[in-house]
Design a protein around this motif. Sequence first.
Motif, PDB file in Angstrom:
ATOM      1  N   ILE A 297       0.858  -1.188   0.000  1.00 51.20           N
ATOM      2  CA  ILE A 297       0.000   0.000   0.000  1.00 51.20           C
ATOM      3  C   ILE A 297       0.892   1.236   0.000  1.00 51.20           C
ATOM      4  O   ILE A 297       1.638   1.468   0.953  1.00 51.20           O
ATOM      5  N   HIS A 298       0.821   2.030  -1.048  1.00 50.97           N
ATOM      6  CA  HIS A 298       1.686   3.205  -1.175  1.00 50.97           C
ATOM      7  C   HIS A 298       0.907   4.521  -1.140  1.00 50.97           C
ATOM      8  O   HIS A 298       1.473   5.574  -1.424  1.00 50.97           O
ATOM      9  N   SER A 299      -0.370   4.445  -0.787  1.00 49.39           N
ATOM     10  CA  SER A 299      -1.177   5.661  -0.612  1.00 49.39           C
ATOM     11  C   SER A 299      -1.937   5.545   0.703  1.00 49.39           C
ATOM     12  O   SER A 299      -2.608   4.523   0.942  1.00 49.39           O
ATOM     13  N   PRO A 300      -1.854   6.549   1.568  1.00 45.27           N
ATOM     14  CA  PRO A 300      -2.520   6.461   2.874  1.00 45.27           C
ATOM     15  C   PRO A 300      -4.020   6.222   2.778  1.00 45.27           C
ATOM     16  O   PRO A 300      -4.588   5.546   3.643  1.00 45.27           O
ATOM     17  N   TRP A 301      -4.666   6.748   1.723  1.00 44.26           N
ATOM     18  CA  TRP A 301      -6.122   6.620   1.649  1.00 44.26           C
ATOM     19  C   TRP A 301      -6.561   5.169   1.509  1.00 44.26           C
ATOM     20  O   TRP A 301      -7.642   4.787   1.981  1.00 44.26           O
ATOM     21  N   ILE A 302      -5.710   4.326   0.886  1.00 45.60           N
ATOM     22  CA  ILE A 302      -6.062   2.906   0.754  1.00 45.60           C
ATOM     23  C   ILE A 302      -6.094   2.242   2.130  1.00 45.60           C
ATOM     24  O   ILE A 302      -7.026   1.491   2.466  1.00 45.60           O
ATOM     25  N   ALA A 303      -5.076   2.509   2.936  1.00 44.48           N
ATOM     26  CA  ALA A 303      -5.037   1.952   4.289  1.00 44.48           C
ATOM     27  C   ALA A 303      -6.209   2.464   5.126  1.00 44.48           C
ATOM     28  O   ALA A 303      -6.813   1.713   5.903  1.00 44.48           O
ATOM     29  N   MET A 304      -6.558   3.728   4.943  1.00 47.16           N
ATOM     30  CA  MET A 304      -7.663   4.310   5.716  1.00 47.16           C
ATOM     31  C   MET A 304      -9.010   3.728   5.289  1.00 47.16           C
ATOM     32  O   MET A 304      -9.880   3.465   6.131  1.00 47.16           O
ATOM     33  N   VAL A 305      -9.182   3.509   3.991  1.00 47.78           N
ATOM     34  CA  VAL A 305     -10.417   2.873   3.515  1.00 47.78           C
ATOM     35  C   VAL A 305     -10.510   1.443   4.044  1.00 47.78           C
ATOM     36  O   VAL A 305     -11.590   0.978   4.436  1.00 47.78           O
ATOM     37  N   LEU A 306      -9.382   0.744   4.075  1.00 47.56           N
ATOM     38  CA  LEU A 306      -9.373  -0.609   4.634  1.00 47.56           C
ATOM     39  C   LEU A 306      -9.771  -0.597   6.113  1.00 47.56           C
ATOM     40  O   LEU A 306     -10.534  -1.453   6.569  1.00 47.56           O
ATOM     41  N   GLY A 307      -9.231   0.378   6.859  1.00 50.18           N
ATOM     42  CA  GLY A 307      -9.607   0.494   8.265  1.00 50.18           C
ATOM     43  C   GLY A 307     -11.086   0.781   8.426  1.00 50.18           C
ATOM     44  O   GLY A 307     -11.746   0.239   9.334  1.00 50.18           O
ATOM     45  N   LEU A 308     -11.633   1.617   7.555  1.00 49.00           N
ATOM     46  CA  LEU A 308     -13.067   1.932   7.592  1.00 49.00           C
ATOM     47  C   LEU A 308     -13.906   0.695   7.332  1.00 49.00           C
ATOM     48  O   LEU A 308     -14.833   0.375   8.102  1.00 49.00           O
ATOM     49  N   LEU A 309     -13.596  -0.019   6.256  1.00 50.63           N
ATOM     50  CA  LEU A 309     -14.367  -1.210   5.900  1.00 50.63           C
ATOM     51  C   LEU A 309     -14.219  -2.303   6.954  1.00 50.63           C
ATOM     52  O   LEU A 309     -15.202  -2.966   7.309  1.00 50.63           O
ATOM     53  N   ALA A 310     -13.001  -2.480   7.449  1.00 53.87           N
ATOM     54  CA  ALA A 310     -12.766  -3.535   8.446  1.00 53.87           C
ATOM     55  C   ALA A 310     -13.544  -3.257   9.727  1.00 53.87           C
ATOM     56  O   ALA A 310     -14.138  -4.168  10.310  1.00 53.87           O
TER      57      ALA A 310
ATOM     58  N   THR B 194      -7.771  -7.865  -0.538  1.00 54.76           N
ATOM     59  CA  THR B 194      -7.079  -6.622  -0.899  1.00 54.76           C
ATOM     60  C   THR B 194      -5.694  -6.906  -1.441  1.00 54.76           C
ATOM     61  O   THR B 194      -5.240  -6.258  -2.398  1.00 54.76           O
ATOM     62  N   TYR B 195      -5.004  -7.854  -0.843  1.00 59.42           N
ATOM     63  CA  TYR B 195      -3.669  -8.221  -1.320  1.00 59.42           C
ATOM     64  C   TYR B 195      -3.725  -8.691  -2.773  1.00 59.42           C
ATOM     65  O   TYR B 195      -2.878  -8.309  -3.599  1.00 59.42           O
ATOM     66  N   ILE B 196      -4.721  -9.501  -3.096  1.00 61.45           N
ATOM     67  CA  ILE B 196      -4.863  -9.986  -4.469  1.00 61.45           C
ATOM     68  C   ILE B 196      -5.119  -8.830  -5.425  1.00 61.45           C
ATOM     69  O   ILE B 196      -4.522  -8.742  -6.510  1.00 61.45           O
ATOM     70  N   LEU B 197      -5.998  -7.900  -5.035  1.00 59.57           N
ATOM     71  CA  LEU B 197      -6.302  -6.745  -5.888  1.00 59.57           C
ATOM     72  C   LEU B 197      -5.069  -5.863  -6.095  1.00 59.57           C
ATOM     73  O   LEU B 197      -4.835  -5.356  -7.202  1.00 59.57           O
ATOM     74  N   LEU B 198      -4.285  -5.675  -5.046  1.00 53.91           N
ATOM     75  CA  LEU B 198      -3.074  -4.859  -5.173  1.00 53.91           C
ATOM     76  C   LEU B 198      -2.034  -5.550  -6.049  1.00 53.91           C
ATOM     77  O   LEU B 198      -1.292  -4.875  -6.778  1.00 53.91           O
ATOM     78  N   MET B 199      -1.968  -6.858  -5.977  1.00 56.00           N
ATOM     79  CA  MET B 199      -1.059  -7.591  -6.865  1.00 56.00           C
ATOM     80  C   MET B 199      -1.465  -7.393  -8.323  1.00 56.00           C
ATOM     81  O   MET B 199      -0.612  -7.214  -9.201  1.00 56.00           O
ATOM     82  N   VAL B 200      -2.769  -7.395  -8.581  1.00 58.92           N
ATOM     83  CA  VAL B 200      -3.260  -7.172  -9.941  1.00 58.92           C
ATOM     84  C   VAL B 200      -2.946  -5.754 -10.393  1.00 58.92           C
ATOM     85  O   VAL B 200      -2.491  -5.512 -11.519  1.00 58.92           O
ATOM     86  N   GLU B 201      -3.165  -4.777  -9.495  1.00 60.79           N
ATOM     87  CA  GLU B 201      -2.970  -3.369  -9.848  1.00 60.79           C
ATOM     88  C   GLU B 201      -1.502  -3.039 -10.107  1.00 60.79           C
ATOM     89  O   GLU B 201      -1.188  -2.202 -10.973  1.00 60.79           O
ATOM     90  N   GLN B 202      -0.597  -3.698  -9.402  1.00 55.31           N
ATOM     91  CA  GLN B 202       0.819  -3.382  -9.528  1.00 55.31           C
ATOM     92  C   GLN B 202       1.567  -4.324 -10.469  1.00 55.31           C
ATOM     93  O   GLN B 202       2.775  -4.188 -10.651  1.00 55.31           O
ATOM     94  N   ALA B 203       0.846  -5.269 -11.069  1.00 49.22           N
ATOM     95  CA  ALA B 203       1.503  -6.247 -11.928  1.00 49.22           C
ATOM     96  C   ALA B 203       1.929  -5.609 -13.250  1.00 49.22           C
ATOM     97  O   ALA B 203       1.331  -4.648 -13.728  1.00 49.22           O
ATOM     98  N   SER B 204       2.964  -6.162 -13.807  1.00 52.89           N
ATOM     99  CA  SER B 204       3.425  -5.736 -15.129  1.00 52.89           C
ATOM    100  C   SER B 204       2.717  -6.583 -16.184  1.00 52.89           C
ATOM    101  O   SER B 204       2.952  -7.793 -16.289  1.00 52.89           O
ATOM    102  N   TRP B 205       1.839  -5.958 -16.933  1.00 50.73           N
ATOM    103  CA  TRP B 205       0.985  -6.687 -17.866  1.00 50.73           C
ATOM    104  C   TRP B 205       1.699  -7.062 -19.171  1.00 50.73           C
ATOM    105  O   TRP B 205       1.078  -7.528 -20.120  1.00 50.73           O
TER     106      TRP B 205
END
Length: 361
Positions: free
Chosen positions: A232-245, A286-297
């Motif tokens: 996670i390289h943006s604080p808002w992602i961690a904060m959204v995760l905290g909200l949802l969790a 979330t880990y799976i989604l971040l792997m998809v987002e950061q993958a080299s296509w």
Amino acid sequence: MAVLGLGFLKASLRRYTWSSVAFNLFTLALGVQWAIILDGFLFSFSSGKIIISIRRIILGTMSVMSVLISSGATLGKVNLIQLIVMTLLEVTVFQGTKKLTLTFLDGNEHQSMMQIHVFGAYFGVAMAWYFSGQRLNEAKEKEQRTTTSSLFTALGTLFLWIFWPTFNAALLDYPSEKETAVYNTYYALAVSSVVAMSFSAAAHSDGKISMNHVHRATLAGGVSVGVATNLIHSPWIAMVLGLLAGMISIAGAKCLPGCFNRVIRLHDTCEVHSTFGLPGLLGGLTYILLMVEQASWTNLSMVGFQILGSAGCLSLFLAMGLAGGALTGLILSFNLWKAPPAAKYFDDQAFWEFPHLAVGF
């Protein structure tokens, strides 16, 4: 974290505080020794010797935390002998599952160890099914919480809250990754703490806050970012995760006990499912989604392999937790362990000497 945090987190029952704290320490002390032996044979066996280091002790302690989590589901319903058997079996299953993920799914040690929340929660839930049912009604009165016991639980929650960022960063290799993990865990914990009180009040008809919700949802943010905290390289992602969790944890605490008790007759004493299980699943997805987002296509086959490996790691720990918990619960349900009768559930008097209470309790 393991001794004070999880020990006092489970000290919520008004007549089961001594056992909650002391049995937690006993389980940890026994489990770490067994985990180090297993870890040595599986991962660091060389020239007929087991290599022991500070890192191996940390790994052993973190492995046993899965037992400390799952024991919350059966809290007050098993004796010391059953806890010994449970500890040995669960640590063995967890270490074996970790070996499978590292060998066949190309996982890493941080990812595998952070699955202790999902593994421990569902191991405990599956095991607790064997100790549930109508007979719990005999000890229902002893399961009540009091102001003092809730304060003990709040102490455990605060201790875990303070040290959770360090816990999530412990196994990362590079200082930059550790720093990122600490920041993201703090962001998620801060948001889930706000959600714990505000959403609890919003979910109550009179706008009142449930301390039980605060105990559970406050930690949900730290659980949810554990696996993906270095990605996670943006604080808002961690904060959204905290909200949802936090929201998922409170929703689970309000809805799941009634559903489980009525439909499948499952009793989760400390609600480890909503505290660790559901936020842990959120973190794994979330880990799976971040792997998809950061993958080299540019290399689709490698991307597909990474996604399948991440999904397989989460699924394997979930499946092994359920299967291992069901098998352990079946073994512990046998009469040879001299389990306490249902009337003695949630009662320190079944295990401890009370010199000041010569008559009655």
